[in-house]
Design a protein around this motif. Structure first.
Motif: not given
Lengths: 457, 328
Positions: A280-281, A326-329, B123, B125-126, B129
């Motif tokens: 789910x990041x 930010x996006x996970x990574x 990205x 998903x982020x 949200x």
């Protein structure tokens, strides 16, 4: 915080490991008497010195102040994430009276000036005592050794490389030989400089499904093997900071069987979370030392229970909100820990199949031996009081935790305990006695932290 | 335990199209059926339907792309939407503006739908949200994670030719590890009940525990191709040669390239697919890419219908939600 120029009488407290309620008298922060005789309570309390502070600690547990082997205090340089004042106050509120501060500040703790700044700010903050870890290399760049003996004299009892890679085996070998000359323990994280570089999650089914760059177990074990062999060669006191895999536990066991001067610890959260939490990041589970498989978590738990893993640290890593947006990574790794440390620690006896005293030993005597070579004694007359009172069964409402620190990047600030597979959250520190001061946390009102209305992270 | 799937609205309808993992078989079929309807539009002389008239769609590409961006642009235009291409590769994000700030600026421009491509897995998903709830997000590819419209257009192409997925043996060749297309294809194939999904490539290009996705790993291409009904090639990025995952493109072709001789090992009517752009002589022989069994250009063509389907479904769900709120 109360200045401790008066007499304090604490009655009804139960000292960890004993059944009898006792009465403790402190003068100027020094323990002057400890008594389990109920008659004494009757006599002492009404006849207390005029002006004496009487604390009714019935039903409360008294525990020795804990020592955290790894925390980031973010000062100097990263004060948008936290300050020495905010983080040492948070540590204290979680029962930690001594905190080893990671050197990955800006600048790194690689000079006497920075050590002095840390000491100075810590003294002014009047929170937990700060034990600065010296940066092993200048700027933590992994190339030139810091003035380790000078740093040691200036008050860094340990040195380490934080989470930064140390690519050159040559530099590492020298560092360990040099540190051994001054009997300076090195705190090293086992992480290969190249393997898994750029990774952000445990290499496995979850990272594969999410398309996240992985950090394989070998990134840890290859580095651990190098550390252990250089330890064997140099005789340097080596503390391996935050192991994360089953294989590392085996390697530590065999190193200890060979009587190498090695110890190790595990991060508190690694005893609870796995890579499944990353699905789910959820960047709150993005950790520099990644959460690995259930099998690894089980091995870590057994390692703590059997003593192969000597101690547990919090790996506290407060972040500003932007670090997570930010996006996970691309998010910055690390979880804050002090906001939920006590309720989690109180679940460890069940998780590890240890007694409560055995669990707290992992946060007290064990880390102290690693830093100083000896453990402090408990509650003894004539010594400076260093303990805290814990309302063990106090239920904690998740949205109402006192947030004295800047970072609140803990999963429990967003997720319910049940959804994370945890028991009901209990346990609140009400008083801390440390450095001849008393900190009364019992009256502190829950604060709603700024920015919390958006549901956190 | 983990964060809820952001793809669905409060009515449980598809609001964002991000990741095939969270979608059920029924929804995938619905997308394919809807796309069938739009495929007809693309063959007409007037290639336009008014479903998204008055809506503004923004192509937000944080990573270079021509093919995907163009296909989305065409799909939006055929639905009568206004389309805005925002080149973010050379723009604000390189000036240090955060991704979220960029998004909020674009939100303020009153767009209705964002097509997003980004180099980081997760990205989309982020973004889903954090954007305001009246905006729909379509994932145009996120890092190594997902490329769901490509996955669906591949399914569309397979269904067109094979009818049903039940007895199909599908082979995916090459760089599975770094491929978002492979992940979306695998996810869709498994959900649609493909008989067997085989992945084949050197161990350096096969991600850890890939079997957990529902595939079988084959070390040799020759073995994997036996009985294959669908063969999917993947682009081998040049940088794989630099970071020691593959020694050279010629060795890759020798060991895992789809040559005419190897193709003969598969079923005689096996489909040859590739998401493009192809590296001829690396993962696929030119004669195979251009050959009788190749459906590579059909994939491109069907990509428009599938993207029209996805865009109209999520927009339709948002419209019915809005009307529901008005009448309530």
């Amino acid at each position: 915080m109360t200045s401790q120029d008066t007499c304090i009488i604490i009655h009804g407290l139960t000292w960890a490991g004993s059944d009898l309620p006792c009465t403790v008298v402190l003068h100027d922060g020094i323990v002057t008497s400890v008594s389990t005789d109920p008659v004494d309570v009757q006599q002492l309390v009404p006849d207390a010195d005029v002006g004496a502070l009487v604390i009714d600690a019935r039903g409360k547990l008294a525990l020795p102040g804990m020592t955290d082997l790894y925390a980031r205090l973010r000062e100097p340089g990263l004060t948008r994430k936290g300050t020495i004042a905010s983080e040492t106050a948070a540590a204290l509120a979680a029962g930690f009276t001594r905190v080893v501060c990671s050197p990955d500040t800006q600048p790194a703790i690689d000079s006497v000036a920075t050590v002095e700044l840390v000491h100075h700010r810590a003294a002014a903050a009047r929170g937990a005592r700060v034990i600065p870890m010296g940066a092993l290399t200048v700027g933590l760049d992994g190339e030139q050794l810091s003035e380790l003996a000078t740093l040691q004299q200036a008050g860094c009892p340990v040195a380490g490389q934080a989470d930064r890679p140390l690519e050159s085996t040559n530099v590492l070998f020298s560092a360990m030989e040099y540190a051994a000359s001054f009997d300076l323990p090195l705190f090293m994280t086992a992480r290969d400089a190249q393997l898994g570089a750029g990774g952000c999650a445990h290499t496995g089914a979850i990272a594969t499904r999410l398309g996240l760059p992985g950090i394989p177990v070998a990134a840890e074990t290859v580095a651990l093997a190098r550390l252990l062999e250089l330890c064997r060669e140099t005789g340097c006191r080596l503390h391996v900071s935050r192991i994360s895999s089953a294989r590392s536990v085996q390697m530590m066991e065999s190193a200890k069987q060979d009587a190498l001067p090695v110890t190790c610890d595990v991060g508190l959260h690694h005893l609870f979370f796995t890579d499944e939490h990353v699905a789910g990041y959820d960047s709150l589970f993005h950790s520099a030392v990644p959460f690995r498989s259930r099998r690894d978590r089980e091995a870590l738990r057994l390692g703590v229970a059997s003593g192969i893993i000597d101690a547990i640290c919090t790996d506290h890593a407060p972040h500003d909100r932007d670090a997570r947006l930010a996006p996970f990574p691309a998010t910055e790794a690390g979880l804050s820990a002090y906001d939920w440390a006590i309720p989690l620690i109180l679940q460890l006896p069940g998780v590890l199949q240890l007694t409560q005293a055995q669990v707290f030993e992992k946060f007290t005597a064990a880390p102290e031996r690693i830093i100083d070579g000896s453990a402090r004694s408990g509650l003894v007359a004539g010594q400076v009081a260093d303990f805290f009172l814990l309302a063990e069964n106090a239920r904690i409402e998740q949205r109402a935790v006192v947030q004295s620190m800047a970072g609140m990047n803990h999963p429990l600030n967003v997720h319910s305990a049940a959804s994370l597979g945890l028991d009901t959250l209990r346990g609140k520190v009400t008083h801390v006695f440390s450095q001849r001061r008393m900190h009364d946390l019992s009256k502190s009102k829950p604060e709603v932290p700024a920015g919390s209305e958006d549901g956190g992270w | 335990m983990s964060l809820p799937d952001p793809q669905f609205n409060i009515q449980g309808k598809l609001h964002h199209f991000i990741d095939l993992d969270g979608l059920d078989r029924k929804l995938l079929i619905e997308i394919l059926d809807t796309a069938e309807g739009f495929a007809g539009v693309n063959d007409r002389t007037v290639k336009k339907v008014p479903l998204l008239r008055g809506k503004t769609v923004a192509n937000l590409f944080f990573e270079n792309s021509t093919r995907t961006r163009t296909a989305f642009e065409l799909a939006a235009k055929r639905l009568s939407a206004d389309i805005l291409n925002v080149d973010l590769v050379t723009s604000s994000t390189n000036k240090g503006e955060s991704l979220l700030d960029t998004l909020h600026v674009l939100e303020a421009l009153q767009c209705d739908m964002f097509i997003v491509r980004h180099g980081d897995s997760g990205a989309a998903h982020f973004i889903a949200r954090h954007v305001s709830p009246n905006i729909n997000i379509i994932n145009g590819g996120d890092g190594q994670h997902s490329h769901p419209t490509q996955g669906m257009l591949d399914m569309f192409t397979i269904r067109r030719h094979k009818g049903d997925f039940g007895n199909l043996c599908v082979v995916i060749i090459g760089d599975i590890k770094h491929s978002r297309v492979a992940r979306s294809d695998i996810s869709a194939l498994v959900k649609l009940g493909a008989g067997e999904v085989r992945v084949v490539g050197p161990r350096t290009l096969i991600p850890a525990d890939v079997e957990s996705l529902g595939v079988t790993v084959y070390p040799s291409l020759d073995t994997a191709l036996a009985g294959a009904d669908v063969i999917m090639g993947l682009r081998l990025q040049k940088e794989r040669m630099l970071n020691a995952t593959v020694p050279s493109s010629s060795e890759f072709y020798r060991t895992y390239g789809l040559s005419p001789e190897r193709l003969a090992l598969a079923s005689p009517d096996a489909l040859v697919m590739h998401p493009g752009p192809t590296n001829r002589g690396v993962e696929i022989a030119g004669s195979v890419a251009d050959g009788r069994q190749s459906v590579i250009l059909e994939q491109v063509n069907f990509g428009i219908a599938v993207r029209m389907a996805v865009m109209s479904i999520v927009m339709g769900n948002s419209e019915s939600l809005r009307h529901g709120e008005l009448s309530a």
